[in-house]
Design a protein around this motif. Structure first.
Motif, PDB file in Angstrom:
ATOM      1  N   SER A 121      -3.437 -20.664  13.050  1.00  0.00           N
ATOM      2  CA  SER A 121      -2.048 -20.780  13.516  1.00  0.00           C
ATOM      3  C   SER A 121      -1.370 -19.411  13.557  1.00  0.00           C
ATOM      4  O   SER A 121      -0.559 -19.130  14.455  1.00  0.00           O
ATOM      5  N   THR A 122      -1.725 -18.543  12.588  1.00  0.00           N
ATOM      6  CA  THR A 122      -1.158 -17.191  12.593  1.00  0.00           C
ATOM      7  C   THR A 122      -1.681 -16.401  13.782  1.00  0.00           C
ATOM      8  O   THR A 122      -0.933 -15.674  14.450  1.00  0.00           O
ATOM      9  N   ALA A 123      -2.975 -16.545  14.088  1.00  0.00           N
ATOM     10  CA  ALA A 123      -3.550 -15.860  15.245  1.00  0.00           C
ATOM     11  C   ALA A 123      -2.859 -16.309  16.529  1.00  0.00           C
ATOM     12  O   ALA A 123      -2.582 -15.493  17.424  1.00  0.00           O
ATOM     13  N   ALA A 124      -2.576 -17.616  16.628  1.00  0.00           N
ATOM     14  CA  ALA A 124      -1.905 -18.133  17.818  1.00  0.00           C
ATOM     15  C   ALA A 124      -0.524 -17.506  17.977  1.00  0.00           C
ATOM     16  O   ALA A 124      -0.094 -17.163  19.089  1.00  0.00           O
ATOM     17  N   ARG A 125       0.159 -17.303  16.831  1.00  0.00           N
ATOM     18  CA  ARG A 125       1.501 -16.707  16.884  1.00  0.00           C
ATOM     19  C   ARG A 125       1.410 -15.223  17.256  1.00  0.00           C
ATOM     20  O   ARG A 125       2.287 -14.694  17.943  1.00  0.00           O
ATOM     21  N   VAL A 126       0.355 -14.555  16.801  1.00  0.00           N
ATOM     22  CA  VAL A 126       0.159 -13.155  17.170  1.00  0.00           C
ATOM     23  C   VAL A 126       0.014 -13.035  18.689  1.00  0.00           C
ATOM     24  O   VAL A 126       0.663 -12.204  19.334  1.00  0.00           O
ATOM     25  N   TYR A 127      -0.839 -13.874  19.270  1.00  0.00           N
ATOM     26  CA  TYR A 127      -1.077 -13.808  20.713  1.00  0.00           C
ATOM     27  C   TYR A 127       0.191 -14.157  21.491  1.00  0.00           C
ATOM     28  O   TYR A 127       0.481 -13.556  22.526  1.00  0.00           O
ATOM     29  N   LYS A 128       0.939 -15.120  20.973  1.00  0.00           N
ATOM     30  CA  LYS A 128       2.183 -15.495  21.638  1.00  0.00           C
ATOM     31  C   LYS A 128       3.190 -14.345  21.585  1.00  0.00           C
ATOM     32  O   LYS A 128       3.900 -14.073  22.566  1.00  0.00           O
ATOM     33  N   GLU A 129       3.236 -13.641  20.451  1.00  0.00           N
ATOM     34  CA  GLU A 129       4.163 -12.526  20.303  1.00  0.00           C
ATOM     35  C   GLU A 129       3.798 -11.370  21.236  1.00  0.00           C
ATOM     36  O   GLU A 129       4.670 -10.748  21.847  1.00  0.00           O
ATOM     37  N   LEU A 130       2.509 -11.083  21.370  1.00  0.00           N
ATOM     38  CA  LEU A 130       2.079 -10.017  22.273  1.00  0.00           C
ATOM     39  C   LEU A 130       2.444 -10.343  23.720  1.00  0.00           C
ATOM     40  O   LEU A 130       2.866  -9.470  24.484  1.00  0.00           O
ATOM     41  N   ALA A 131       2.270 -11.614  24.095  1.00  0.00           N
ATOM     42  CA  ALA A 131       2.650 -12.037  25.448  1.00  0.00           C
ATOM     43  C   ALA A 131       4.157 -11.922  25.644  1.00  0.00           C
ATOM     44  O   ALA A 131       4.637 -11.502  26.701  1.00  0.00           O
ATOM     45  N   ARG A 132       4.928 -12.289  24.590  1.00  0.00           N
ATOM     46  CA  ARG A 132       6.384 -12.204  24.681  1.00  0.00           C
ATOM     47  C   ARG A 132       6.840 -10.769  24.907  1.00  0.00           C
ATOM     48  O   ARG A 132       7.793 -10.512  25.636  1.00  0.00           O
ATOM     49  N   ARG A 133       6.134  -9.821  24.288  1.00  0.00           N
ATOM     50  CA  ARG A 133       6.476  -8.407  24.455  1.00  0.00           C
ATOM     51  C   ARG A 133       5.989  -7.835  25.784  1.00  0.00           C
ATOM     52  O   ARG A 133       6.247  -6.675  26.103  1.00  0.00           O
ATOM     53  N   GLY A 134       5.277  -8.631  26.549  1.00  0.00           N
ATOM     54  CA  GLY A 134       4.778  -8.163  27.838  1.00  0.00           C
ATOM     55  C   GLY A 134       3.554  -7.282  27.743  1.00  0.00           C
ATOM     56  O   GLY A 134       3.220  -6.567  28.683  1.00  0.00           O
ATOM     57  N   LEU A 135       2.844  -7.344  26.601  1.00  0.00           N
ATOM     58  CA  LEU A 135       1.676  -6.486  26.395  1.00  0.00           C
ATOM     59  C   LEU A 135       0.373  -7.149  26.803  1.00  0.00           C
ATOM     60  O   LEU A 135      -0.623  -6.464  27.030  1.00  0.00           O
ATOM     61  N   THR A 136       0.348  -8.466  26.871  1.00  0.00           N
ATOM     62  CA  THR A 136      -0.867  -9.187  27.249  1.00  0.00           C
ATOM     63  C   THR A 136      -0.522 -10.272  28.245  1.00  0.00           C
ATOM     64  O   THR A 136       0.637 -10.650  28.411  1.00  0.00           O
ATOM     65  N   VAL A 137      -1.571 -10.765  28.904  1.00  0.00           N
ATOM     66  CA  VAL A 137      -1.405 -11.878  29.832  1.00  0.00           C
ATOM     67  C   VAL A 137      -2.574 -12.831  29.633  1.00  0.00           C
ATOM     68  O   VAL A 137      -3.718 -12.400  29.468  1.00  0.00           O
ATOM     69  N   GLY A 138      -2.291 -14.109  29.594  1.00  0.00           N
ATOM     70  CA  GLY A 138      -3.334 -15.106  29.450  1.00  0.00           C
ATOM     71  C   GLY A 138      -3.734 -15.693  30.785  1.00  0.00           C
ATOM     72  O   GLY A 138      -2.876 -15.951  31.636  1.00  0.00           O
ATOM     73  N   GLU A 139      -5.036 -15.856  30.990  1.00  0.00           N
ATOM     74  CA  GLU A 139      -5.553 -16.452  32.215  1.00  0.00           C
ATOM     75  C   GLU A 139      -6.361 -17.687  31.840  1.00  0.00           C
ATOM     76  O   GLU A 139      -7.315 -17.604  31.057  1.00  0.00           O
ATOM     77  N   VAL A 140      -5.966 -18.829  32.393  1.00  0.00           N
ATOM     78  CA  VAL A 140      -6.590 -20.095  32.038  1.00  0.00           C
ATOM     79  C   VAL A 140      -8.089 -20.043  32.314  1.00  0.00           C
ATOM     80  O   VAL A 140      -8.526 -19.675  33.412  1.00  0.00           O
ATOM     81  N   GLY A 141      -8.857 -20.390  31.282  1.00  0.00           N
ATOM     82  CA  GLY A 141     -10.301 -20.431  31.423  1.00  0.00           C
ATOM     83  C   GLY A 141     -10.989 -19.095  31.261  1.00  0.00           C
ATOM     84  O   GLY A 141     -12.218 -19.027  31.220  1.00  0.00           O
ATOM     85  N   ARG A 142     -10.210 -18.013  31.159  1.00  0.00           N
ATOM     86  CA  ARG A 142     -10.824 -16.683  31.041  1.00  0.00           C
ATOM     87  C   ARG A 142     -10.470 -16.000  29.731  1.00  0.00           C
ATOM     88  O   ARG A 142     -11.277 -15.275  29.173  1.00  0.00           O
ATOM     89  N   GLY A 143      -9.246 -16.190  29.236  1.00  0.00           N
ATOM     90  CA  GLY A 143      -8.867 -15.579  27.973  1.00  0.00           C
ATOM     91  C   GLY A 143      -7.579 -14.782  28.077  1.00  0.00           C
ATOM     92  O   GLY A 143      -6.781 -14.960  29.001  1.00  0.00           O
ATOM     93  N   THR A 144      -7.403 -13.889  27.097  1.00  0.00           N
ATOM     94  CA  THR A 144      -6.197 -13.066  27.005  1.00  0.00           C
ATOM     95  C   THR A 144      -6.568 -11.614  27.244  1.00  0.00           C
ATOM     96  O   THR A 144      -7.515 -11.104  26.636  1.00  0.00           O
ATOM     97  N   PHE A 145      -5.809 -10.933  28.103  1.00  0.00           N
ATOM     98  CA  PHE A 145      -6.131  -9.572  28.511  1.00  0.00           C
ATOM     99  C   PHE A 145      -4.936  -8.650  28.292  1.00  0.00           C
ATOM    100  O   PHE A 145      -3.772  -9.083  28.374  1.00  0.00           O
ATOM    101  N   VAL A 146      -5.229  -7.382  28.013  1.00  0.00           N
ATOM    102  CA  VAL A 146      -4.181  -6.373  27.908  1.00  0.00           C
ATOM    103  C   VAL A 146      -3.604  -6.148  29.295  1.00  0.00           C
ATOM    104  O   VAL A 146      -4.340  -5.962  30.266  1.00  0.00           O
TER     105      VAL A 146
END
Length: 460
Positions: free
Chosen positions: A56-81
């Motif tokens: 759950s903490t990892a999920a919040r980390v990824y959500k926070e990075l996306a909120r800051r505009g540092l990462t983008v998630g692509e369905v079926g592929r993962g999370t990218f810088v």
């Protein structure tokens, strides 16, 4: 009971500190360049195991990075810088903050990244990539010549693929054409308001630019003849379609007149058609004077300036000299960019993006017409820029400075003026780069500024 509640709050606070701390660490890695744009982050469960944190903490980390505009998630592929240029920032800020750029024109439409990513994928296979890393000459490859000939074909005209040469970008193709046709010390005729980079190239090559009159139909044929009578011209540079900065598209009759003048005077023309994909209903000058015209185009505006290819359709009589100029200038294309362009042309991506940009330009012109309708504005339905004759008592230099104070960059007419031609009291607005909502706000701010007086500004 109270101690249990306090304990729960403490644990929740610790969890929040944990995910923010980890997010800050990853953000620092991205800022420092140790995690680069396009790098894929591990799946969240794997990341949690590596960091010894809860899923759950990892999920919040990824959500926070996306909120800051540092990462983008692509369905079926993962999370990218995410690339730095995609990180959203403030618009219409004070001068010390972000700038709304209405100077440079870099049109981007939402669908283009997906189309280009799909087309470039096969190039990343090791065997294909190895081939694309090899050098290529200015003649490119036979498939590329055929595909670019198809791209440039319109209104019943298609160039001979054997006459197509390649450069790293459109500017390099223009420079090579100038070096081929206009030796140092010679005179090159140009429209009295012209592409600013052309002036820099001419200065570097030792070429004198001669301003030629323009009317509502574009370059005036008689101006070419008058300039040639005064002193010899070696060639003419012109933009028949969506002239930058005036957005004029030369009608067919005027193109035919220009072709006749070229033939009669024995002159060559350099036809800049970089913006013609937005309004390609007329045959180019090269179709009317094929042995007198070097047609130059590129993919920088059709696609993106970061990975582009320039091309030129060159008359056979000067093809060898043009190829020599490209090679000696170090202006040959990159093989990877050429192969990528060929794939995008072959799968229709270039054509799809071009049509999307035609629609996008029309939307932006409508915005400009609506928000600046009370002023003297010149544009075209599918142009990405407009020309603004400023109201009195504004001067172009004063208006540019006042706009800059509001965080908006515009280009004064003097940047386009050639030689001693007196620049009109005008500015050019590039409409392509900002998102439409930011463009709308910027145009509204400029309209408000133009409606005030310079003295009002000084009193602020």
């Amino acid at each position: 009971m109270l101690s249990e509640q306090f304990s729960d709050l403490t644990e929740k606070g610790k969890a929040m500190d944990d995910y923010l701390r980890v997010a800050d660490e990853l953000a620092a890695e991205i800022t420092a360049g140790r995690l680069r744009p396009g790098d894929r982050l591990p799946p969240q469960r794997e990341f949690a195991r590596r960091r010894s944190i809860a899923d759950s903490t990892a999920a919040r980390v990824y959500k926070e990075l996306a909120r800051r505009g540092l990462t983008v998630g692509e369905v079926g592929r993962g999370t990218f810088v995410r690339a730095a240029g995609q990180v959203p920032g403030p618009a219409l800020a004070e001068p010390a903050g972000a700038r709304v750029d209405l100077e440079l024109n870099h049109p981007v439409v939402p669908e283009q990244a997906g189309l280009l990513a799909h087309g470039i994928g096969p190039l990343l296979r090791p065997d294909v990539l190895e081939s694309s890393m090899r050098p290529v000459g200015v003649a490119g490859t036979p498939p590329a010549r055929e595909l670019f000939a198809d791209l440039l074909a319109h209104a019943g005209w298609r160039p001979d693929p054997e006459q197509v040469l390649f450069a790293g970008n459109g500017r390099q193709a223009i420079a090579a054409a100038m070096a081929t046709l206009a030796p140092p010390g010679s005179r090159l005729g140009v429209e009295e308001l012209t592409y600013p980079v052309l002036k820099a190239i001419a200065n570097r090559l030792g070429i004198t630019l001669v301003p030629l009159s323009v009317d509502e139909a574009g370059l005036v044929p008689e101006a070419i003849e008058a300039a040639a009578r005064k002193a010899a011209l070696t060639a003419v540079y012109l933009q028949p379609t969506l002239h930058n900065p005036l957005s004029i598209t030369m009608p067919l009759g005027r193109r035919a007149e220009i072709a006749d003048v070229l033939e009669r005077l024995g002159l060559h023309a350099i036809e800049d058609s970089v913006w013609s994909f937005l309004n390609d209903g007329l045959p180019p000058l090269a179709a009317l004077a094929p042995e007198r015209t070097v047609l130059v185009d590129s993919l920088s505006k059709r696609l993106a300036p970061g990975l582009t290819v320039g091309c030129a359709v060159v008359p056979r009589a000067i093809s060898s000299s043009m190829a020599t100029a490209l090679r000696s200038g170090g202006w040959a294309p990159m093989r990877f960019a050429l192969d990528a362009a060929a794939r995008w042309l072959g799968d229709g991506s270039v054509q799809s993006v071009g049509r999307a940009k035609q629609r996008d330009a029309a939307v932006r012109q409508e915005l400009a017409a609506r928000l600046l309708g009370g002023f003297s504005i010149r544009g075209a339905p599918h142009s990405y820029y407009c020309w603004w004759e400023l109201p009195s008592p504004w001067r172009a230099d004063t208006f540019v400075a006042a706009a800059a104070r509001r965080g908006i960059a515009v280009t004064p007419a003097a940047a386009f003026a050639v030689g001693r031609y007196r620049a009109p009291n005008a500015v050019r607005l590039g409409l392509a780069s900002p998102p439409t909502e930011i463009l709308s706000r910027a145009l509204g701010a400029l309209a408000e500024l133009a409606g005030s007086a310079p003295d009002d500004l000084m009193a602020e």
